[in-house]
Design a protein around this motif. Structure first.
Motif, PDB file in Angstrom:
ATOM      1  N   VAL A 114      33.713  37.534  43.311  1.00 40.77           N
ATOM      2  CA  VAL A 114      32.693  38.496  43.747  1.00 40.77           C
ATOM      3  C   VAL A 114      31.407  38.315  42.951  1.00 40.77           C
ATOM      4  CG1 VAL A 114      32.114  40.952  43.946  1.00 40.77           C
ATOM      5  CG2 VAL A 114      34.403  40.150  44.577  1.00 40.77           C
ATOM      6  N   ASP A 115      31.532  38.086  41.651  1.00 43.92           N
ATOM      7  CA  ASP A 115      30.335  37.877  40.830  1.00 43.92           C
ATOM      8  C   ASP A 115      29.560  36.637  41.266  1.00 43.92           C
ATOM      9  OD1 ASP A 115      30.842  40.127  39.361  1.00 43.92           O
ATOM     10  OD2 ASP A 115      31.637  39.070  37.601  1.00 43.92           O
ATOM     11  N   GLY A 116      30.260  35.668  41.831  1.00 48.39           N
ATOM     12  CA  GLY A 116      29.601  34.430  42.243  1.00 48.39           C
ATOM     13  C   GLY A 116      29.067  34.445  43.657  1.00 48.39           C
ATOM     14  N   ALA A 135      54.090  47.486  39.626  1.00 47.17           N
ATOM     15  CA  ALA A 135      53.743  47.086  38.260  1.00 47.17           C
ATOM     16  C   ALA A 135      52.533  46.149  38.231  1.00 47.17           C
ATOM     17  CB  ALA A 135      54.939  46.411  37.593  1.00 47.17           C
ATOM     18  N   THR A 136      52.476  45.219  39.179  1.00 48.98           N
ATOM     19  CA  THR A 136      51.398  44.229  39.166  1.00 48.98           C
ATOM     20  C   THR A 136      50.215  44.628  40.033  1.00 48.98           C
ATOM     21  OG1 THR A 136      52.338  42.993  41.035  1.00 48.98           O
ATOM     22  CG2 THR A 136      53.097  42.397  38.813  1.00 48.98           C
ATOM     23  N   GLY A 137      50.471  45.488  41.019  1.00 48.66           N
ATOM     24  CA  GLY A 137      49.452  45.766  42.026  1.00 48.66           C
ATOM     25  C   GLY A 137      48.320  46.648  41.568  1.00 48.66           C
ATOM     26  N   ALA A 138      48.576  47.521  40.600  1.00 48.98           N
ATOM     27  CA  ALA A 138      47.545  48.478  40.176  1.00 48.98           C
ATOM     28  C   ALA A 138      46.288  47.762  39.693  1.00 48.98           C
ATOM     29  CB  ALA A 138      48.099  49.392  39.087  1.00 48.98           C
ATOM     30  N   ARG A 139      46.448  46.710  38.912  1.00 52.65           N
ATOM     31  CA  ARG A 139      45.272  46.009  38.387  1.00 52.65           C
ATOM     32  C   ARG A 139      44.522  45.275  39.498  1.00 52.65           C
ATOM     33  NH1 ARG A 139      44.889  41.025  34.396  1.00 52.65           N
ATOM     34  NH2 ARG A 139      42.637  41.029  34.093  1.00 52.65           N
ATOM     35  N   PHE A 140      45.273  44.695  40.445  1.00 54.75           N
ATOM     36  CA  PHE A 140      44.629  44.039  41.586  1.00 54.75           C
ATOM     37  C   PHE A 140      43.754  45.038  42.346  1.00 54.75           C
ATOM     38  CE2 PHE A 140      48.016  40.706  41.383  1.00 54.75           C
ATOM     39  CZ  PHE A 140      47.216  39.582  41.543  1.00 54.75           C
ATOM     40  N   LEU A 141      44.338  46.186  42.690  1.00 52.30           N
ATOM     41  CA  LEU A 141      43.617  47.166  43.495  1.00 52.30           C
ATOM     42  C   LEU A 141      42.440  47.772  42.727  1.00 52.30           C
ATOM     43  CD1 LEU A 141      46.636  48.903  45.251  1.00 52.30           C
ATOM     44  CD2 LEU A 141      44.959  47.369  46.297  1.00 52.30           C
ATOM     45  N   ALA A 142      42.640  48.014  41.440  1.00 52.61           N
ATOM     46  CA  ALA A 142      41.542  48.545  40.627  1.00 52.61           C
ATOM     47  C   ALA A 142      40.391  47.548  40.577  1.00 52.61           C
ATOM     48  CB  ALA A 142      42.037  48.862  39.220  1.00 52.61           C
ATOM     49  N   GLU A 143      40.710  46.269  40.504  1.00 57.25           N
ATOM     50  CA  GLU A 143      39.667  45.239  40.464  1.00 57.25           C
ATOM     51  C   GLU A 143      38.889  45.211  41.779  1.00 57.25           C
ATOM     52  OE1 GLU A 143      37.500  43.380  38.284  1.00 57.25           O
ATOM     53  OE2 GLU A 143      39.482  43.226  37.343  1.00 57.25           O
ATOM     54  N   ILE A 144      39.600  45.365  42.898  1.00 60.38           N
ATOM     55  CA  ILE A 144      38.921  45.386  44.201  1.00 60.38           C
ATOM     56  C   ILE A 144      38.019  46.611  44.308  1.00 60.38           C
ATOM     57  CG2 ILE A 144      39.307  45.749  46.672  1.00 60.38           C
ATOM     58  CD1 ILE A 144      41.634  43.819  46.497  1.00 60.38           C
ATOM     59  N   ASN A 146      36.611  48.311  41.860  1.00 56.19           N
ATOM     60  CA  ASN A 146      35.465  48.144  40.958  1.00 56.19           C
ATOM     61  C   ASN A 146      34.475  47.119  41.501  1.00 56.19           C
ATOM     62  OD1 ASN A 146      36.498  49.991  39.117  1.00 56.19           O
ATOM     63  ND2 ASN A 146      37.584  48.427  37.934  1.00 56.19           N
ATOM     64  N   ALA A 147      35.005  46.019  42.027  1.00 56.63           N
ATOM     65  CA  ALA A 147      34.126  44.980  42.568  1.00 56.63           C
ATOM     66  C   ALA A 147      33.363  45.494  43.785  1.00 56.63           C
ATOM     67  CB  ALA A 147      34.939  43.742  42.927  1.00 56.63           C
ATOM     68  N   SER A 148      34.016  46.318  44.588  1.00 53.58           N
ATOM     69  CA  SER A 148      33.354  46.896  45.762  1.00 53.58           C
ATOM     70  C   SER A 148      32.198  47.793  45.337  1.00 53.58           C
ATOM     71  CB  SER A 148      34.356  47.701  46.597  1.00 53.58           C
ATOM     72  OG  SER A 148      35.381  46.879  47.108  1.00 53.58           O
ATOM     73  N   GLU A 149      32.450  48.633  44.338  1.00 55.07           N
ATOM     74  CA  GLU A 149      31.425  49.559  43.885  1.00 55.07           C
ATOM     75  C   GLU A 149      30.242  48.830  43.274  1.00 55.07           C
ATOM     76  OE1 GLU A 149      30.906  53.383  40.827  1.00 55.07           O
ATOM     77  OE2 GLU A 149      32.872  52.439  41.125  1.00 55.07           O
ATOM     78  N   LEU A 156      38.301  44.730  51.145  1.00 50.25           N
ATOM     79  CA  LEU A 156      39.592  45.281  51.538  1.00 50.25           C
ATOM     80  C   LEU A 156      40.728  44.431  50.979  1.00 50.25           C
ATOM     81  CD1 LEU A 156      38.741  46.160  55.241  1.00 50.25           C
ATOM     82  CD2 LEU A 156      38.825  47.718  53.285  1.00 50.25           C
ATOM     83  N   ALA A 157      41.888  45.061  50.854  1.00 50.36           N
ATOM     84  CA  ALA A 157      43.057  44.402  50.266  1.00 50.36           C
ATOM     85  C   ALA A 157      44.172  44.257  51.289  1.00 50.36           C
ATOM     86  CB  ALA A 157      43.569  45.211  49.068  1.00 50.36           C
TER      87      ALA A 157
END
Length: 387
Positions: A114-116, A135-144, A146-149, A156-157
């Motif tokens: 997203v930064d690129g 366990a693994t999904g929370a960080r993925f979704l939080a990143e999406i 944050n990147a959206s904002e 979308l995920a």
């Protein structure tokens, strides 16, 4: 974007009573989920990604995934990341008429991609999240989120369920309940839930034969039912769930009889076309797409462009089915009423949610003309296809 735009106006006029409707990146999630259709995956390590994406879009593919995960060897990930970023940059001036996603390996890759992105780029629809669990999904979704904002983009995920905690019976309910709770926290970002059938089969050392469907593999069929139960509810709490991949794309020596009836093709003077489909091994895919829908799934993961036409042709809504849906939705009363075709009973209350989904699918893929059939759509889409 619109399905079947690659066909001529004359062909579409012959096939459709109601044409597919336009959709775009800001359409409601329910519209975008139904419009996914056949989602074509391609390795992010390819050197000709931009050219291939444009070619497939011109052929009618309306959702694609650049894969940085299973399709790319570990040693090639860094190079594939660069190729994906270069591809997104090339597409920025002329976005694809398709929903485009990247399947990442790690949450950090989301931020890097997203930064690129070029400033004000809007051609990336979102990310596919592999090996998804609570366990693994929370960080993925939080990143999406944050990147959206931070980017101002609507990202979308699409989480992929393919790990042992959702497959093994002793941990399944707890795992799916936890995933449901996590997805609820990020509902506005979740487009659809995907099923990683290949990884799931691999946990038991199983690979289904092309004469069979995924519903013949008991442990996976059992999981599909549970995923729909937990995550596919039509009461406003569920999500679109897409059909698992069909991994075969070439003919083979058959052990079982073909699964395509001869009559529908004979009636359209298309017996030779039926023979072509059987020889190409897509009769199993045709059956699996119908079973996907019967079990509450929409769309399908595909890994070969020849599969796209099959999924899309069967997504077009027959006129009789569409009219049943309209009749049900138009009635404020409960009870039972004979269908307009006088060949079935429409129950107003239990069929209402089904009717809503039919209307959504009709918006994405259109409604067949009464004089047309799915055989005609298949013929139009596959005519001259040498894939």
């Amino acid at each position: 974007m619109r399905h079947f735009d690659h066909l001529s106006d004359a062909v579409r006029s012959d096939l459709f009573l109601h044409q597919p409707q336009d959709f775009h990146s800001e359409s409601p999630r329910s519209v975008l989920a139904h419009a996914l259709g056949a989602t074509l995956y391609m390795p992010g390590s390819r050197s000709d990604l931009a050219t291939t994406l444009r070619k497939r879009a011109a052929e009618g593919v309306r959702s694609m995934v650049l894969d940085l995960e299973d399709a790319v060897a570990d040693r090639d990930v860094a190079d594939a990341m660069l190729k994906v970023q270069e591809t997104l940059d090339k597409l920025s001036s002329d976005p694809l008429p398709a929903q485009l996603f990247v399947r990442v390996r790690t949450p950090d890759q989301i931020r890097t991609i997203v930064d690129g992105l070029p400033e004000k780029s809007c051609h990336l629809q979102g990310f596919v999240l592999p090996k998804f669990s609570a366990a693994t999904g929370a960080r993925f979704l939080a990143e999406i989120a944050n990147a959206s904002e931070q980017s101002g983009l609507r990202l979308l995920a699409m989480p992929v369920l393919e790990t042992q905690d959702v497959l093994y019976r002793e941990t399944r309910d707890e795992a799916l309940t936890a995933i449901r709770g996590l997805l609820h926290q990020y509902r506005e970002f979740v487009l659809a839930v995907r099923l990683g059938a290949t990884d799931l089969c691999g946990l038991y050392g199983i690979r289904r034969d092309r004469d069979l469907t995924i519903y013949d593999v008991g442990v996976v069929a059992d999981l599909i039912a549970e995923v729909v139960n937990h995550l596919g509810r039509a009461d406003g709490t569920g999500y679109a769930i897409t059909g698992p991949v069909w991994e075969y794309f070439a003919g083979h020596e058959r052990m079982l009889r073909p699964q395509l009836r001869q009559t529908p093709f004979a009636e359209r003077q298309a017996s030779s076309f039926r023979h072509h489909l059987v020889q190409s091994d897509v009769d199993g895919l045709l059956r699996e797409v119908l079973l996907d829908r019967a079990n509450g799934l929409i769309g399908k993961t595909v890994i070969h462009p020849s599969h796209v036409a099959i999924v899309h042709a069967l997504s077009v809504v027959p006129q009789e089915e569409y009219q049943d849906a309209l009749d049900i939705l138009a009635s404020d009363a409960d009870g039972v009423r004979a269908s307009g075709a006088r060949n079935k009973m429409n129950e107003m209350r239990p069929h209402r949610r089904w009717a809503g989904r039919i209307v959504d699918r009709a918006a994405a893929f259109g409604v067949l003309h009464p004089d047309s059939s799915h055989v005609d759509v298949l013929s139009a889409l596959l005519q001259g296809d040498d894939a």
